[in-house]
Design a protein around this motif. Structure first.
Motif, PDB file in Angstrom:
ATOM      1  N   MET A   1      98.129  38.737 -80.983  1.00 32.52           N
ATOM      2  CA  MET A   1      99.495  38.527 -80.536  1.00 32.52           C
ATOM      3  C   MET A   1      99.795  39.457 -79.365  1.00 32.52           C
ATOM      4  N   TYR A   2     100.468  38.898 -78.360  1.00 25.71           N
ATOM      5  CA  TYR A   2     100.871  39.669 -77.197  1.00 25.71           C
ATOM      6  C   TYR A   2     102.220  40.331 -77.469  1.00 25.71           C
ATOM      7  N   ASP A   3     102.426  41.482 -76.852  1.00 24.76           N
ATOM      8  CA  ASP A   3     103.756  42.088 -76.894  1.00 24.76           C
ATOM      9  C   ASP A   3     104.711  41.262 -76.052  1.00 24.76           C
ATOM     10  N   VAL A   4     104.215  40.829 -74.884  1.00 26.21           N
ATOM     11  CA  VAL A   4     105.051  40.092 -73.938  1.00 26.21           C
ATOM     12  C   VAL A   4     104.237  38.972 -73.298  1.00 26.21           C
ATOM     13  N   VAL A   5     104.797  37.773 -73.288  1.00 24.89           N
ATOM     14  CA  VAL A   5     104.265  36.674 -72.484  1.00 24.89           C
ATOM     15  C   VAL A   5     105.293  36.389 -71.406  1.00 24.89           C
ATOM     16  N   ILE A   6     104.818  36.348 -70.163  1.00 26.46           N
ATOM     17  CA  ILE A   6     105.682  36.097 -69.017  1.00 26.46           C
ATOM     18  C   ILE A   6     105.319  34.734 -68.446  1.00 26.46           C
ATOM     19  N   VAL A   7     106.320  33.897 -68.266  1.00 25.93           N
ATOM     20  CA  VAL A   7     106.105  32.560 -67.717  1.00 25.93           C
ATOM     21  C   VAL A   7     106.469  32.602 -66.245  1.00 25.93           C
ATOM     22  N   GLY A   8     105.437  32.567 -65.397  1.00 23.37           N
ATOM     23  CA  GLY A   8     105.629  32.606 -63.959  1.00 23.37           C
ATOM     24  C   GLY A   8     105.054  33.873 -63.360  1.00 23.37           C
ATOM     25  N   ALA A   9     104.287  33.724 -62.276  1.00 26.02           N
ATOM     26  CA  ALA A   9     103.655  34.875 -61.622  1.00 26.02           C
ATOM     27  C   ALA A   9     104.116  35.039 -60.184  1.00 26.02           C
ATOM     28  N   ASP A  83     108.133  33.409 -87.406  1.00 27.37           N
ATOM     29  CA  ASP A  83     108.504  34.591 -88.190  1.00 27.37           C
ATOM     30  C   ASP A  83     108.141  35.881 -87.472  1.00 27.37           C
ATOM     31  N   ALA A  84     107.040  35.874 -86.724  1.00 27.08           N
ATOM     32  CA  ALA A  84     106.554  37.088 -86.066  1.00 27.08           C
ATOM     33  C   ALA A  84     107.022  37.226 -84.616  1.00 27.08           C
ATOM     34  N   GLY A  85     107.622  36.192 -84.061  1.00 31.42           N
ATOM     35  CA  GLY A  85     108.042  36.223 -82.661  1.00 31.42           C
ATOM     36  C   GLY A  85     108.150  34.827 -82.100  1.00 31.42           C
ATOM     37  N   PHE A  86     107.183  34.469 -81.230  1.00 37.97           N
ATOM     38  CA  PHE A  86     107.221  33.172 -80.573  1.00 37.97           C
ATOM     39  C   PHE A  86     105.830  32.577 -80.436  1.00 37.97           C
ATOM     40  N   LYS A  87     105.783  31.250 -80.492  1.00 37.53           N
ATOM     41  CA  LYS A  87     104.577  30.502 -80.165  1.00 37.53           C
ATOM     42  C   LYS A  87     104.839  29.863 -78.809  1.00 37.53           C
ATOM     43  N   ILE A  88     103.948  30.147 -77.872  1.00 34.27           N
ATOM     44  CA  ILE A  88     104.071  29.605 -76.527  1.00 34.27           C
ATOM     45  C   ILE A  88     102.995  28.545 -76.361  1.00 34.27           C
ATOM     46  N   GLU A  89     103.404  27.304 -76.168  1.00 36.17           N
ATOM     47  CA  GLU A  89     102.473  26.192 -76.020  1.00 36.17           C
ATOM     48  C   GLU A  89     102.311  25.859 -74.545  1.00 36.17           C
ATOM     49  N   GLU A  93      96.380  25.603 -74.127  1.00 37.67           N
ATOM     50  CA  GLU A  93      96.267  26.217 -75.443  1.00 37.67           C
ATOM     51  C   GLU A  93      97.583  26.868 -75.843  1.00 37.67           C
ATOM     52  N   GLN A  94      97.566  27.574 -76.970  1.00 37.17           N
ATOM     53  CA  GLN A  94      98.768  28.211 -77.495  1.00 37.17           C
ATOM     54  C   GLN A  94      98.566  29.718 -77.566  1.00 37.17           C
ATOM     55  N   TYR A  95      99.684  30.443 -77.468  1.00 40.52           N
ATOM     56  CA  TYR A  95      99.666  31.900 -77.541  1.00 40.52           C
ATOM     57  C   TYR A  95     100.821  32.350 -78.419  1.00 40.52           C
ATOM     58  N   GLU A  96     100.732  33.579 -78.903  1.00 40.67           N
ATOM     59  CA  GLU A  96     101.823  34.165 -79.688  1.00 40.67           C
ATOM     60  C   GLU A  96     102.273  35.451 -79.027  1.00 40.67           C
ATOM     61  N   ALA A  97     103.575  35.705 -79.089  1.00 46.40           N
ATOM     62  CA  ALA A  97     104.133  36.911 -78.482  1.00 46.40           C
ATOM     63  C   ALA A  97     105.358  37.366 -79.247  1.00 46.40           C
TER      64      ALA A  97
END
Length: 187
Positions: A1-9, A83-89, A93-97
């Motif tokens: 799990m990531y602490d932070v997922v950022i959408v956009g670079a 429950d733990a944060g967010f699922k980013i689809e 693939e998928q990620y959790e943050a």
């Protein structure tokens, strides 16, 4: 799990990633390579005499990567609370943050899809922005927004600064105390 997922670079997203990664937070940036900055020529960015938008974007990504931010090429299709944060689809693939920062520039479709409160934009050609508080928090706890999509000026120097501001606020929330990042000249 990531602490932070950022959408956009673009400038806001890469700037946010630079700060979160440098602060030791496990950071992922998901970028679809559609930043409007790629079409810019800049002679008004403090500390830089002149630079092309594509070079500014690549430099920002390299700075964030230097401190451990991971950058993947994909399009985010959904962000869902868990429950733990967010699922980013994404389309790959998928990620959790634990936290998500949206730095999607002019694009509000993802924010609207995931139910964030939006409002009319104030910049030319920016129709919709995410309604955020002064810290960058959206209407969904744990989802933040930075840059043009959060209602700041489209100028790269301003969106980069806003990305940094939001990142500092996210880091401070994670740490439970105000975070400051000051480097000192090397002797």
């Amino acid at each position: 799990m990531y602490d932070v997922v950022i959408v956009g670079a673009g400038p806001a997203g890469a700037s946010a990633a630079l700060f979160t990664a440098k602060a030791g937070k496990k950071t992922l940036v998901i970028d679809n390579d559609k930043t409007v900055t790629k079409r810019a020529w800049l002679e008004n960015h403090y500390g830089v005499m002149e630079i092309s938008g594509p070079d500014l974007v690549e430099t920002g990504k390299k700075q964030a990567s230097k401190f451990g931010a991971e950058i993947v090429a994909a399009t985010v299709t959904n962000v869902a609370k868990t429950d733990a944060g967010f699922k980013i689809e994404t389309d790959r693939e998928q990620y959790e943050a634990k936290h998500v920062i949206l730095a999607t520039g002019f694009a509000a479709d993802l924010a609207e899809k995931i139910g964030l409160q939006t409002k009319a934009g104030t910049e030319p050609r920016v129709k919709t922005i995410i309604d955020v508080d002064a810290a960058g928090k959206t209407s969904v706890e744990g989802v933040w927004a930075a840059g043009t999509i959060a209602g700041v000026s489209v100028h790269t120097i301003i969106t980069a600064g806003d990305g940094a501001k939001v990142a500092i606020n996210v880091i401070s929330e994670i740490n439970g105390e105000r975070y400051v990042d000051h480097d000192v000249l090397k002797a």
